[in-house]
Design an enzyme around this catalytic site. Structure first.
Site, mmCIF file in Angstrom:
data_model
loop_
_atom_site.group_PDB
_atom_site.id
_atom_site.type_symbol
_atom_site.label_atom_id
_atom_site.label_comp_id
_atom_site.label_asym_id
_atom_site.label_seq_id
_atom_site.Cartn_x
_atom_site.Cartn_y
_atom_site.Cartn_z
ATOM 1 N N CYS A 40 0.802 -1.237 0.000
ATOM 2 C CA CYS A 40 0.000 0.000 0.000
ATOM 3 C C CYS A 40 0.831 1.283 0.000
ATOM 4 O O CYS A 40 0.576 2.190 -0.797
ATOM 5 C CB CYS A 40 -0.970 -0.008 1.171
ATOM 6 S SG CYS A 40 -0.236 -0.446 2.749
ATOM 7 N N HIS A 100 -2.774 6.655 4.034
ATOM 8 C CA HIS A 100 -1.364 6.718 4.409
ATOM 9 C C HIS A 100 -0.802 8.063 3.961
ATOM 10 O O HIS A 100 -1.036 8.509 2.840
ATOM 11 C CB HIS A 100 -0.573 5.611 3.698
ATOM 12 C CG HIS A 100 -0.865 4.232 4.196
ATOM 13 N ND1 HIS A 100 -1.692 3.953 5.261
ATOM 14 C CD2 HIS A 100 -0.404 3.007 3.761
ATOM 15 C CE1 HIS A 100 -1.736 2.639 5.457
ATOM 16 N NE2 HIS A 100 -0.985 2.051 4.572
#
Lengths: 334, 334, 334, 334
Positions: free
Chosen positions: D142, D234
């Site tokens: 990710c 994130h």
């Protein structure tokens, strides 16, 4: 109908604007905010503005009042400004307002369409008494709105007493209303004025019109309001005394509650959905924020308890107010 | 006296160990945990171990049971293990336990020293009936402990009914008991078994001994338990019906409540302190975690409300249990 | 020595007051705040005031300046007020200040006792050049202070370049500096002025005195500063290029770094402690908040990385400033 | 095309299912999970299941492997299960997988459509070498996916070195991957294996095919990965050394980066949007989670820094994988 949103850059104002994007009945004509924001594009002031309104030039309240030029006003101004503005505008224009200023007036309804649609009749009383062409319709305080939706289907069981502890989201305090240092890793069991509002507004909402004014419902309400570190979604722990009932009947009443379905209001969603464990992060967006999630129904004899959670900015503020206007239009009040 | 802490590496066990550091009456002789931890230095297992115990070699429960060799046991084992262990040990050694297994036994007290010190007499019943040299004393579930401290000074006003909504800290769920994804930005209004415990334990604690068993207090308790994103400190919104009283008298009763002051127990702290707005982050460490902070007292006639907050691991678990042992020693039960 | 704390009611001021409770060398004589707080008991303004200062009557800055009457001043005033006040007071009294105003003056040290104690000599330059009896000693910005402690033992390896990403706690923004709605469930990668401070202050701190002024160290520093939802404790991810070194040598340098141990300063704690995974909630209180925790050292050749965490209000502000004063006293500057 | 989602009840699997609702090219035929979930309605397992899949009966992996009967597989199984399953299925069916197992195989691409669409050619190498009808295409870890999108437009400036500190959301750790007690009020600067992945995957993604295998890009990458208390999104602080460039040119490159626009892939969104201060709570949903928000570009000469934020479950997992499949279909690989 052409509408204006007053206080369009605050938390509740933004929610109004989002909900009005692409609305089939109401077309936003004016976005009104403080002098400081006047002349600036809405998209510059509100990063996540809907595409449709990004290039709207915000106008000042002062300029708006000189020449409103709209058919309907949604008001998200703070209480300190709202009072005078509403009285002035109501002479000509229907106002649907989230401000608390006129909530406790004899002839002003605190309207929750699924709960007390008949209170809209008070707008006629206003018009008559004051010679206004417009009127003022308020929606309740956010935690009251969520509570009231759950109380409505319980009226048939004879509500005698309600104890409610709220766990309210930080977005209810406004952009700068709450310091991060205050609420981080904390619960703050005090929200100024909130408990009084819950206790009094819910009884007015569930009251009856007698001689052109509301006679509040007779049950007692006692509230403890707390703030918790949750973004959106007020959760409420409710203890209720009923004249009769059973957990099965109460669940059934919650699940079947869908009073305005037949009216086909554009923003209408089923007001209550039953779930074992209602939780703000998971359920606040239900029904585009208009659905209150209820669960944990337990009890026996006359003493029951349950938990509700609902979106404070939508069901508890702008969404409720928009539904009010849709109901008023459908029923021919505007 | 030489003591052992069972379950010394869990949340409650660590709190026991911290509180026992430098204790004037009790000297930790053995730190007991699962087979997996046996033979490892306590400081390796528990990063923030008190200096004093850093080099203690943890022993397994199995080895401990073979040869306890202590005068007193503090038990922080999970309920699934605690039952058998306690009965086996109690034949010889007094056990002060945080486990719930024996809480509801007729002859086992749920002890809160400031509330029901006289229930210690049940230990004699245990000894007599079972031929034990030791006995079992439990402390209540964490949220009940905090509530009970606030109910004690209200007994004189005639408690008729209690509705309590708890907002409980995540440390109450144990190290791995709660996923971050579950509680982040959320309120979870369900904690398995918690409401039943609050409702039943508080009535037993405030009950009276009759014929060698507790007759629970007669008032009704209804609880809604929720988990909130707070590290330590359970907050509780309490609605209470009293036979008589006033906010002034209730505040006065809270403020003057200091029943064991004269006993000079080593860990004793004033059990209740009044503050306008009790908040877990600010008040959980009061009185080294043994003081419950109370505030927001309002009401009239017989219906009152208030808010309490207290440290769930100290007042609600290990600290309460340690106080129990100190009381038992002071009063000559051990 | 009699000392005054200016700005005693703010976040940093409170930390000064806490750290000065029972201090063996410095006795708090005056707690100074704004006009608004003047005449009020410190304990009323600051709920968790140390017992010792609870009944101190706070005096206004204006009144204080008329007649300071102390031997030493700790300054926690905001930058907007600090400049003039410091120059005025420094004529007579040594000032240890957390304000940034004079940090970049040629003859004012940004002092971190474990890193650049020799910069204290600049106070003599100040006295000489300006004819002052007092002087001004600043401590660095909070995130710089934490970083500088970790850079000091690496000087022997030849620091060439530093990239640092900070994750800073909300208490660094002051009481009302950060809205809950801004930081809840968020990271804010912007803190006004912070990156510039880190980049420039760290090079000045590690610089050398030449001809009565600091020649900054030559290595490059590049910083990205972010705010994260953590109460206290700044965490920093550091990438560093060295002329030579190895992970083993770097760890060893961190672990053995204890330069002022022999001075026996009252507040001194080991400035660096090594831990596999430094974390603000677990390690911020280490060494009473003065210890920086370092870990995750990895790398090879000349490129290394590590992580540090330290208490922003203690090591990063009041605690550092207090150490500065203790060093100055020990070395005879005051 | 008929597709199956393996691991459909996990965090990434759910995201696949959500994104596939009403997809114009891919029709979900089978939702596959563990034996434990087999035979249960998807809506019972996943409370917020899309309406369309609520009544799908989940089938077990074992049963699925016996008779896949689909044209394409999206794999969200954990790495421990994924390896064998993928090799077995790839004999007949194209697999787009979020599992890491095959990412580092010579002939398996780590595909980010906007960055290295030409790597799809490796699927032909797989087919040839192994005699498969299907193939395996992986998407990156990710945080790498989000980083890679930002590096792509900088290739023209000559990337020499990247230092990146990540601040990763809790949903990246899976449902039960992270205890609330671990991350509450904390930063955890350690995520197992993550830094290695970022350092190696990003160089492979930006590499070139030579002789049927990827030659990784030559620039150096150094990463420090941290977990922060944020739900989704994130955030990454990036320091980058370029051969040439300027903040203006870099911003321009970010803003104009839109390489696959002309392909009209159903899920395609502009991959990069520039914003002064990227923030996960505000920007993670941009472009339905596929857009990475970039900002804070600063620097000079060859040293620059910027910040990115993107949705870890969409851009960083299921959304990226779906784009991969769309690209493969558009370009005729399936």
């Amino acid at each position: 109908m052409k509408v204006a949103v007053l206080g369009a850059t605050g938390m509740v104002g933004r929610t109004f604007v989002k909900l009005l994007e692409g609305h089939p009945w109401f077309e936003v004509e004016k976005l009104v905010a403080s002098e400081r924001s006047a002349g600036i594009r809405y998209g510059e002031l509100v990063e996540d503005s809907p595409e449709e309104f990004r290039d709207f030039e915000v106008i000042s309240l002062e300029d708006f009042l000189k020449d409103p030029g709209v058919d309907l006003v949604f008001n998200a101004l703070p209480a300190s400004l709202a009072g005078d503005v509403e009285e002035r505008l109501a002479k000509d224009i229907p106002i649907f307002t989230n401000a608390r200023v006129h909530r406790y007036d004899d002839d002003v309804p605190i309207l929750v369409p699924e709960v007390n649609p008949e209170h809209l009749r008070l707008t006629e009383v206003q018009r008559e008494r004051k010679g206004w062409n417009g009127f003022i319709v308020t929606n309740p305080n956010c935690s009251t709105a969520i509570l009231a939706v759950s109380l409505a289907p319980l009226r048939d069981f004879g509500i005698k007493r309600v104890h409610v502890a709220t766990m309210q989201a930080i977005s209810g305090a406004g952009f700068f209303g709450l310091s991060a240092l205050a609420i981080h890793d904390n619960v703050i069991p005090f929200i100024s004025g909130e408990e009084w509002k819950i206790e009094n507004e819910s009884r007015k909402i569930l009251g009856k019109i007698e001689n052109g004014r509301i006679k509040p419902a007779l049950f007692e309400v006692s509230a403890i309001a707390t703030r918790v570190p949750v973004l959106h979604g007020h959760t409420e722990a409710v203890f209720i005394e009923l004249e009769h009932g059973s957990t099965e009947k109460i669940k059934e009443a919650f699940e079947s509650f869908d009073p305005l379905k037949s009216l086909s209001l554009p923003s209408y969603e089923k007001p209550l959905v039953y779930t074992e464990v209602p939780q703000p992060r998971f359920h606040r967006e239900r029904g585009k924020g208009l659905t209150v999630t209820v669960g944990r129904v337990e009890g026996s004899d006359s003493a029951f308890k349950y938990v509700i959670t609902g979106h404070n900015l939508v069901r508890g503020a702008a969404g409720g107010s928009l539904l009010n206007a849709e109901l008023a239009k459908k029923l021919g009040y505007i």
